[in-house]
Design a protein around this motif. Structure first.
Motif, short mmCIF file in Angstrom:
data_model
loop_
_atom_site.label_atom_id
_atom_site.label_comp_id
_atom_site.label_asym_id
_atom_site.label_seq_id
_atom_site.Cartn_x
_atom_site.Cartn_y
_atom_site.Cartn_z
N GLN A 30 0.83 -1.22 0.00
CA GLN A 30 0.00 0.00 0.00
C GLN A 30 0.86 1.26 0.00
O GLN A 30 0.53 2.26 0.64
CB GLN A 30 -0.98 -0.01 1.18
CG GLN A 30 -1.99 -1.14 1.12
CD GLN A 30 -3.01 -1.10 2.23
OE1 GLN A 30 -3.21 -0.07 2.89
NE2 GLN A 30 -3.68 -2.22 2.47
N LEU A 31 1.95 1.20 -0.75
CA LEU A 31 2.86 2.34 -0.86
C LEU A 31 3.06 2.73 -2.30
O LEU A 31 3.06 1.88 -3.19
CB LEU A 31 4.23 1.98 -0.25
CG LEU A 31 4.29 1.79 1.27
CD1 LEU A 31 5.65 1.22 1.66
CD2 LEU A 31 4.04 3.11 1.99
N ARG A 32 3.21 4.02 -2.52
CA ARG A 32 3.66 4.54 -3.80
C ARG A 32 5.17 4.75 -3.73
O ARG A 32 5.76 4.72 -2.65
CB ARG A 32 2.95 5.86 -4.13
CG ARG A 32 1.44 5.72 -4.31
CD ARG A 32 0.81 7.10 -4.52
NE ARG A 32 -0.63 7.02 -4.68
CZ ARG A 32 -1.25 6.94 -5.86
NH1 ARG A 32 -0.52 6.95 -6.97
NH2 ARG A 32 -2.56 6.87 -5.94
N ALA A 33 5.76 5.00 -4.89
CA ALA A 33 7.21 5.15 -4.94
C ALA A 33 7.70 6.22 -3.98
O ALA A 33 8.68 6.01 -3.25
CB ALA A 33 7.65 5.48 -6.37
N GLU A 34 7.01 7.35 -3.93
CA GLU A 34 7.47 8.45 -3.08
C GLU A 34 7.35 8.13 -1.59
O GLU A 34 8.01 8.75 -0.76
CB GLU A 34 6.70 9.74 -3.40
CG GLU A 34 5.20 9.65 -3.24
CD GLU A 34 4.48 9.19 -4.49
OE1 GLU A 34 3.26 9.44 -4.59
OE2 GLU A 34 5.13 8.59 -5.37
N VAL A 60 0.75 -2.20 7.45
CA VAL A 60 -0.46 -2.74 6.83
C VAL A 60 -0.85 -4.01 7.56
O VAL A 60 -0.11 -5.00 7.55
CB VAL A 60 -0.25 -3.03 5.33
CG1 VAL A 60 -1.49 -3.68 4.74
CG2 VAL A 60 0.10 -1.75 4.58
N VAL A 61 -1.98 -4.00 8.22
CA VAL A 61 -2.46 -5.16 8.96
C VAL A 61 -3.29 -6.03 8.04
O VAL A 61 -4.32 -5.58 7.53
CB VAL A 61 -3.29 -4.74 10.19
CG1 VAL A 61 -3.78 -5.97 10.94
CG2 VAL A 61 -2.48 -3.83 11.10
N LYS A 82 8.66 -11.71 -0.86
CA LYS A 82 7.75 -11.66 0.29
C LYS A 82 7.89 -10.34 1.06
O LYS A 82 8.01 -10.33 2.29
CB LYS A 82 7.98 -12.86 1.21
CG LYS A 82 7.72 -14.21 0.53
CD LYS A 82 7.91 -15.37 1.48
CE LYS A 82 7.67 -16.69 0.76
NZ LYS A 82 7.90 -17.86 1.63
N VAL A 83 7.85 -9.25 0.33
CA VAL A 83 7.97 -7.93 0.94
C VAL A 83 6.70 -7.64 1.73
O VAL A 83 5.59 -7.86 1.25
CB VAL A 83 8.19 -6.86 -0.14
CG1 VAL A 83 8.31 -5.48 0.51
CG2 VAL A 83 9.43 -7.18 -0.96
#
Length: 234
Positions: free
Chosen positions: A187-191, A222-223, A216-217
């Motif tokens: 749930q992340l963008r590059a920035e 994030v739950v 497996k990042v």
């Protein structure tokens, strides 16, 4: 070089892109785009004649170390090794190829590992392991541990990030495909990677930084949904 003639004045000339210094099939901008794309150089041209010409360009090929397609192939090989391994006789075949041993009846199975691009044939038709085959075997035999992943910089054009992974090295950065870190699971963008703390499985004994394969990042912020919850599995 393409020219455009205006009826009211001068002829405007659009300069051609410079040739790539590392191959004889592409322009420099095309190879730059191909190296940063899973579709390689051929995925960035529309003309059928040009597609045929640039297909297999060594600057962007999956078999060329450091291209995005190569990095994706390494992740794919390790993911299969850890989550969906080959049957025993195919793994025995890969081990024999790695040891340059006699293949015997197992040689008949070579097409099954070649199609996964785990082996290739060198002059004389003797099979050898590719980087992907080696990564597969090492993931099956060597340890993989979870480590913190701290992103130091992001290169959106190259679709990569430089990260410090302490399980491998406390100071030597590792290049990681950007999409492995910034995606729907984290749930992340590059920035957002520069301020996030991530964890992933890695091979701490990699011979150099390019051989560190991140899988497996996970983002501890994030739950995951619990089984039986509206967003979880039943």
């Amino acid at each position: 070089m393409t020219t455009y003639t205006e009826p009211f004045g001068p002829v405007y000339v659009r300069p051609d892109n410079p040739d790539c210094p590392n191959c004889d099939c592409c322009t420099a901008p095309l190879c730059a785009a191909g190296r940063a794309s899973l579709s390689e150089c051929a995925g960035h041209v529309g003309d059928e004649t040009l597609i045929e010409r640039v297909t297999g360009c060594p600057c962007s090929a999956e078999s060329t170390r450091g291209t995005l397609a190569w990095r994706a192939g390494m992740v794919r090989a390790v993911t299969f090794a850890t989550e969906k391994p080959l049957r025993q006789e195919l793994e025995e075949l890969l081990a024999l190829v790695a040891a340059d041993g006699e293949l015997g009846d197992l040689a008949d199975l070579l097409p099954k590992v070649a199609v996964r691009r785990y082996v290739r044939w060198r002059p004389g038709r003797r099979p050898v392991l590719t980087d992907f085959g080696r990564a597969y075997l090492e993931a099956r035999m060597g340890p993989r541990v979870e480590s913190q992943v701290t992103v130091r910089s992001v290169d959106p054009a190259a679709r990569t990030a430089l990260a410090v992974i302490p399980a491998y090295s406390a100071d030597q950065p590792v290049t990681v495909p950007l999409d492995a870190l910034a995606n729907s699971r984290t749930q992340l963008r590059a920035e957002g990677l520069l301020t996030a703390t991530l964890y992933a499985e890695v091979n701490p004994g990699a011979r150099d930084a390019d051989d560190v394969v991140v899988t497996k990042v996970r983002n501890p912020a994030v739950v995951p949904p619990r089984p039986g919850s509206p967003d979880g599995a039943q």
